[in-house]
Design a protein around this motif. Sequence first.
Motif, short mmCIF file in Angstrom:
data_model
loop_
_atom_site.label_atom_id
_atom_site.label_comp_id
_atom_site.label_asym_id
_atom_site.label_seq_id
_atom_site.Cartn_x
_atom_site.Cartn_y
_atom_site.Cartn_z
N THR A 1 44.39 53.44 59.57
CA THR A 1 45.18 53.14 58.37
C THR A 1 44.97 51.68 57.98
OG1 THR A 1 46.87 54.78 58.94
CG2 THR A 1 47.50 53.05 57.39
N SER A 2 44.62 51.47 56.70
CA SER A 2 44.40 50.12 56.18
C SER A 2 45.17 49.98 54.86
CB SER A 2 42.91 49.86 55.94
OG SER A 2 42.17 50.09 57.11
N THR A 3 45.33 48.75 54.44
CA THR A 3 46.05 48.51 53.18
C THR A 3 45.27 47.57 52.28
OG1 THR A 3 47.31 46.67 54.12
CG2 THR A 3 48.32 48.86 54.23
N VAL A 4 45.50 47.75 50.98
CA VAL A 4 44.92 46.90 49.95
C VAL A 4 46.02 46.58 48.95
CG1 VAL A 4 43.29 46.83 48.02
CG2 VAL A 4 42.58 47.82 50.19
N THR A 5 46.09 45.33 48.52
CA THR A 5 47.09 44.91 47.54
C THR A 5 46.47 44.80 46.16
OG1 THR A 5 48.31 43.65 49.20
CG2 THR A 5 48.73 43.11 46.92
N VAL A 6 47.15 45.38 45.17
CA VAL A 6 46.69 45.31 43.78
C VAL A 6 47.76 44.58 42.96
CG1 VAL A 6 46.10 46.61 41.70
CG2 VAL A 6 45.34 47.43 43.95
N ALA A 7 47.33 43.61 42.17
CA ALA A 7 48.22 42.92 41.24
C ALA A 7 47.68 43.14 39.82
CB ALA A 7 48.28 41.43 41.55
N VAL A 8 48.57 43.52 38.92
CA VAL A 8 48.18 43.75 37.52
C VAL A 8 48.93 42.73 36.66
CG1 VAL A 8 48.05 45.42 35.65
CG2 VAL A 8 47.90 46.21 38.02
N LEU A 9 48.20 41.84 36.01
CA LEU A 9 48.80 40.76 35.23
C LEU A 9 48.45 40.92 33.76
CD1 LEU A 9 47.61 37.81 37.51
CD2 LEU A 9 49.71 39.14 37.75
N PRO A 10 49.41 40.72 32.86
CA PRO A 10 49.07 40.74 31.43
C PRO A 10 48.30 39.47 31.06
CG PRO A 10 51.37 40.14 31.73
CD PRO A 10 50.84 40.47 33.09
N GLU A 11 47.22 39.64 30.33
CA GLU A 11 46.43 38.47 29.93
C GLU A 11 47.15 37.74 28.81
OE1 GLU A 11 42.12 39.04 29.41
OE2 GLU A 11 42.32 37.89 27.57
N VAL A 12 47.24 36.42 28.92
CA VAL A 12 47.94 35.62 27.91
C VAL A 12 47.00 34.56 27.33
CG1 VAL A 12 50.23 35.97 28.90
CG2 VAL A 12 48.85 34.06 29.69
N ARG B 1 48.82 44.15 25.63
CA ARG B 1 47.92 43.11 26.14
C ARG B 1 46.77 43.68 26.96
NH1 ARG B 1 50.40 37.97 25.81
NH2 ARG B 1 52.67 38.04 25.53
N ASN B 2 45.72 42.86 27.09
CA ASN B 2 44.66 43.15 28.04
C ASN B 2 45.17 42.82 29.44
OD1 ASN B 2 42.84 43.88 25.96
ND2 ASN B 2 42.31 41.73 25.63
N VAL B 3 44.35 43.08 30.44
CA VAL B 3 44.80 43.02 31.83
C VAL B 3 43.90 42.13 32.68
CG1 VAL B 3 44.93 44.43 33.93
CG2 VAL B 3 45.93 45.27 31.82
N ILE B 4 44.52 41.39 33.59
CA ILE B 4 43.82 40.75 34.69
C ILE B 4 44.23 41.50 35.95
CG2 ILE B 4 43.50 38.65 36.06
CD1 ILE B 4 42.47 38.19 33.32
N MET B 5 43.27 42.03 36.70
CA MET B 5 43.58 42.74 37.94
C MET B 5 43.03 41.97 39.12
SD MET B 5 43.23 46.84 37.18
CE MET B 5 44.31 47.24 38.55
N GLU B 6 43.83 41.91 40.18
CA GLU B 6 43.42 41.26 41.43
C GLU B 6 43.58 42.27 42.56
OE1 GLU B 6 46.15 37.95 41.51
OE2 GLU B 6 44.78 36.66 40.40
N ILE B 7 42.50 42.52 43.27
CA ILE B 7 42.53 43.44 44.41
C ILE B 7 42.23 42.63 45.66
CG2 ILE B 7 41.54 45.54 45.43
CD1 ILE B 7 40.66 46.38 42.65
N ARG B 8 43.08 42.76 46.68
CA ARG B 8 42.88 42.00 47.93
C ARG B 8 42.98 42.93 49.13
NH1 ARG B 8 45.59 38.25 44.72
NH2 ARG B 8 44.51 36.24 44.56
N ALA B 9 42.05 42.78 50.06
CA ALA B 9 42.10 43.53 51.31
C ALA B 9 43.28 43.04 52.12
CB ALA B 9 40.80 43.35 52.08
N GLY B 10 44.03 43.98 52.70
CA GLY B 10 45.17 43.62 53.53
C GLY B 10 44.89 43.90 54.99
N ALA B 11 45.77 44.67 55.64
CA ALA B 11 45.58 45.01 57.04
C ALA B 11 44.43 45.99 57.18
CB ALA B 11 46.87 45.63 57.59
N GLY B 12 43.57 45.74 58.18
CA GLY B 12 42.47 46.68 58.43
C GLY B 12 41.10 46.06 58.42
#
Length: 357
Positions: free
Chosen positions: A198-209, A109-120
Amino acid sequence: MLEKLEGLADRYDELESLLASPELYDDPQRAAALAKEQSGLQPIITAYRQYRAACADERDAQELLAEAGGDAELRALAQETLSASRAQIEQLEGELKILLLPKDENDSRNVIMEIRAGAGGEEAALFAASLYRMYTMYADARGWKTERIGQSETELGGFKEITFSIDGDGAFSRLKYESGVHRVQRVPETESQGRVHTSTVTVAVLPEVDDVELTIDPKDLKIDTFRSSGAGGQHINKTSSAIRVTHLPTGMVVECQDERSQFKNRDKALKVLRSRLFEIKQREQDDAIAAERRSQVGTGDRSERIRTYNFPENRVSEHRIKLTLYKLDSFLDGNMDEVLDALITTDQAEKLAKMEN
């Protein structure tokens, strides 16, 4: 394993005959399905044919060795052929075991990516932009297509969050390992004392449907329009082209304002919503059978810290497989294959161990 391979070889031959049949011209949908099945089998069959040829070479070399008698030159030739064929057999056995591992149905599948700034704060948002750049450079290098779906920018050019798609052969199979918390350690530009933050970023990788795979009842959707804007309220749109879609049963909200067309924004928002709902559905199925979430190294949980990017030491530390590289600058330029290959190899080794136990 050999019995299974023989069955697959018979099926491959059957598919070749079916695809050569003139009757198939009247059924393009079935033809496409059969061609896809054959394409999926091809790497296994190619390796199996090489394996059978190597086994035949081994038998021939053993016979030649038995017949050589006192002929030293012939014995040396037979022994050389025997050693080479056995080495090839061992290599091909390993390849075939990996090829026969259960496939992740989402890998193609293709991908949907979501990147979100976390702490920092702002520093996390700036690093979210760095990760977005890294993934788009990696995609470009592999000939994949990227497209922004929505983002929330900051005054300094960072992203509070950004959602984008990556279309290309094998995109999900490689990028699925990126789900999780990414930690950055560096001196922010605004830090006058030179202290490392120190900072954090969250990445979510979703299969495109596709919509045919996951149907959403229109009654479950609340769709609002609003005027889109850039960072700090700049570039205000004169028309309400931005879209906010709320999935009422789950309370999930998706916004898209990247396109000037309200219809295009709506389509993109629904694409993201389908992928998120699909992931939830899969997670529930996995929990029900007490299986690991997909086939990712580690738990794949987004609360899990998977990688650290240390700027003072030019270091990338991949925590799931205890791999450290001192080439952070190159990694952030999209040269990610060394880490991704190691993650895939570890994943395959764990699956093989489970299959053999």
